[in-house]
Design a protein around this motif. Structure first.
Motif, mmCIF file in Angstrom:
data_model
loop_
_atom_site.group_PDB
_atom_site.id
_atom_site.type_symbol
_atom_site.label_atom_id
_atom_site.label_comp_id
_atom_site.label_asym_id
_atom_site.label_seq_id
_atom_site.Cartn_x
_atom_site.Cartn_y
_atom_site.Cartn_z
ATOM 1 N N LYS A 142 0.946 -0.758 -0.225
ATOM 2 C CA LYS A 142 0.190 0.216 0.070
ATOM 3 C C LYS A 142 0.973 1.188 -0.271
ATOM 4 N N LYS A 143 0.244 2.470 -0.440
ATOM 5 C CA LYS A 143 1.138 3.873 -0.676
ATOM 6 C C LYS A 143 1.275 4.113 0.964
ATOM 7 N N ASP A 145 1.690 6.553 1.737
ATOM 8 C CA ASP A 145 1.053 8.344 2.222
ATOM 9 C C ASP A 145 -0.530 8.137 2.942
ATOM 10 N N LYS A 146 -0.766 7.057 2.584
ATOM 11 C CA LYS A 146 -2.352 6.795 2.589
ATOM 12 C C LYS A 146 -2.267 5.553 3.565
ATOM 13 N N THR A 168 -9.178 6.485 2.722
ATOM 14 C CA THR A 168 -8.246 5.856 2.635
ATOM 15 C C THR A 168 -7.876 4.822 1.050
#
Length: 186
Positions: A142-143, A145-146, A168
């Motif tokens: 997963k990214k 920042d998310k 998110t």
């Protein structure tokens, strides 16, 4: 007791030849099915397997009448062995109450085990080759920042889990996994 099992693949096909052979062999009760052999659910076969007792015999006209695949045949033969049931295929001249019949099934089991091992080795080699080329298996990460945003939202206690996952795109399970990691890191 001697049980017979007869199966044809379609409604149009006829069970008579198999039933005649099973009766001639001495089958006292015959389970009949008109279903394709590839189907996993076979109610009559399931019923037959439920009534087996030590000393019983299962008779089929041919091996392909009772099993979907070699693997399935081996699973069935192991079940029969565990229950103490002999298995006979009339047309294939196999009888597990004899030394040659037992040998046949052990040989098939060995071949199937070899096949499983070869597939496993190929899979491991393929994964190793992919890793050597920089490819990594598994789910995509997963990214960050998310994930960070989801964790901050959770810790603020201003948002419900549903609001966090919708905002998110992080699933509830993933959120909890990252929360668990962040708390263990404290």
């Amino acid at each position: 007791m001697i049980f017979g099992y007869a199966r044809v693949s379609t409604e149009e096909q006829n069970l008579d030849m198999q039933i005649d052979a099973l009766e001639k062999f001495g089958a006292e009760r015959i389970y009949k099915e008109k279903l394709t052999g590839t189907r996993r659910d076979r109610p009559q076969l399931d019923e037959l397997l439920k009534v087996l007792r030590i000393g019983d015999k299962i008779v089929v006209y041919k091996l392909d009448r009772i099993s979907r695949s070699t693997k399935h045949l081996i699973e069935l033969s192991e079940l029969f062995n565990d229950v103490g049931v002999d298995f006979i295929s009339i047309n294939d001249s196999i009888d597990t109450s004899t030394a040659m019949g037992k040998f046949f099934f052990r040989t098939i089991a060995s071949i199937a085990e070899l096949e499983r091992d070869i597939i496993s080795e190929r899979t491991k080699s393929g994964l190793q080759a992919a890793r050597a080329r920089g490819r990594k298996g598994g789910r995509p990460t997963k990214k960050e920042d998310k994930v960070e945003m989801a964790v901050k939202m959770y810790k603020s206690k201003d948002y419900t889990i549903r609001e966090i996952t919708e905002a998110t795109g992080i699933s509830k399970t993933t959120l909890y996994r990252y929360l668990d990691k962040s708390y263990k890191g404290c």
